[in-house]
Enzyme design. Structure first.
Site, PDB file in Angstrom:
ATOM      1  N   LYS A   1      41.071  36.807  35.152  1.00 34.12           N
ATOM      2  CA  LYS A   1      41.444  38.205  34.903  1.00 34.12           C
ATOM      3  C   LYS A   1      40.873  39.130  35.981  1.00 34.12           C
ATOM      4  CE  LYS A   1      44.164  37.300  32.372  1.00 34.12           C
ATOM      5  NZ  LYS A   1      45.546  37.825  32.333  1.00 34.12           N
TER       6      LYS A   1
ATOM      7  N   SER B   1      45.828  42.328  33.187  1.00 32.45           N
ATOM      8  CA  SER B   1      44.486  41.757  33.301  1.00 32.45           C
ATOM      9  C   SER B   1      43.832  41.861  31.922  1.00 32.45           C
ATOM     10  CB  SER B   1      43.704  42.511  34.376  1.00 32.45           C
ATOM     11  OG  SER B   1      42.384  42.039  34.454  1.00 32.45           O
TER      12      SER B   1
ATOM     13  N   TYR C   1      38.174  32.165  32.123  1.00 34.74           N
ATOM     14  CA  TYR C   1      39.134  33.208  31.720  1.00 34.74           C
ATOM     15  C   TYR C   1      38.794  34.519  32.420  1.00 34.74           C
ATOM     16  CZ  TYR C   1      41.773  36.520  28.882  1.00 34.74           C
ATOM     17  OH  TYR C   1      42.628  37.519  28.475  1.00 34.74           O
TER      18      TYR C   1
END
Ligand SMILES: *[C@@H]1O[C@H](CO)[C@@H](O)[C@H](O)[C@H]1NC(C)=O
Ligand SMILES: *[C@@H]1O[C@H](CO)[C@@H](O)[C@H](O)[C@H]1NC(C)=O
Length: 196
Positions: A86, A53, A82
């Protein structure tokens, strides 16, 4: 990381959600029978899954209206997307830990460090190369925390944990730990790959 907003996967998913989350979800679930069999037959009874992550998950949240291309997604920013992808990695890692921890799966998620790599190639930051050489860590260092989670003796105990550089246990944003949200994301992902 942060490719142009126009870019989507062949199936029409947001490129970052498709690549960083959904594709990996599918790969992990395809490997699951082998992982479970491996856990049973291995000396320590465990099989480890390490989900990469990022600290960027802290600013993330799940907005189902942006997983596929949509007006909402077009209005979002590539960094926001993004961060969302994550965030999803940790929600998934925690759910994998919940569902399969008692069958020998050791599922961890981690932030590998802020690394100088190709990852930033789409980001138009003035002086990026200089910033990278001065402040970002060399790419190989970014493998340390994964190796720690995946190969250290104590890593056996890390199911459901979040790690930070370098090779330490950290704390993920509390929002990644909501079981109801995780179940919903898991079921959404299941539906996406059901007919492949
Ligand atoms: C979880 O870990 C597996 C194995 O390392 C990896 O292939 C995948 O990127 C991760 N899955 C998700 C959804 O983040
Ligand atoms: C994404 O996460 C990074 C790191 O936490 C943060 O600096 C940035 O503001 C976030 N971006 C957005 C658009 O949320």
């Amino acid at each position: 990381m942060a490719p142009p907003i126009e870019q989507v996967t062949a199936q029409g998913y947001d490129l970052q959600f498709g690549t960083n989350f959904l594709g990996h979800y599918y790969l992990t679930t395809l490997l699951l029978p082998a992982l479970l069999a491996g856990a049973k037959s291995s000396a320590d009874g465990k099989a480890r899954v390490v989900n990469t992550s990022s600290m960027a998950h802290i600013a993330g949240a799940l907005d189902y209206n942006t997983f596929k291309d949509s007006p909402k997604r077009k209005k979002s920013s590539t960094m926001n997307l993004y961060n969302q992808s994550k965030f999803a990695n940790i929600v998934f890692s925690n759910e994998l830990a919940r569902r399969f921890g008692d069958q020998g799966i050791v599922s961890t998620a981690l932030h590998p460090g802020i690394l100088s790599s190709d990852l930033q190639r789409h980001m138009k930051i003035p002086g990026l190369e200089l910033i990278k050489s001065m402040f970002l860590y060399p790419t190989p260092q970014g493998a340390l925390t994964q190796l720690y989670a995946g190969t250290s003796a104590e890593g056996i105990e890390f199911n459901g944990k979040y790690l930070i550089p370098w090779a330490r246990i950290g704390t993920a944003a509390a929002a990644t730990n909501d079981p109801q949200q995780a179940r919903q994301l898991w079921e959404w992902a299941e539906e996406q790959v059901a007919n492949i």
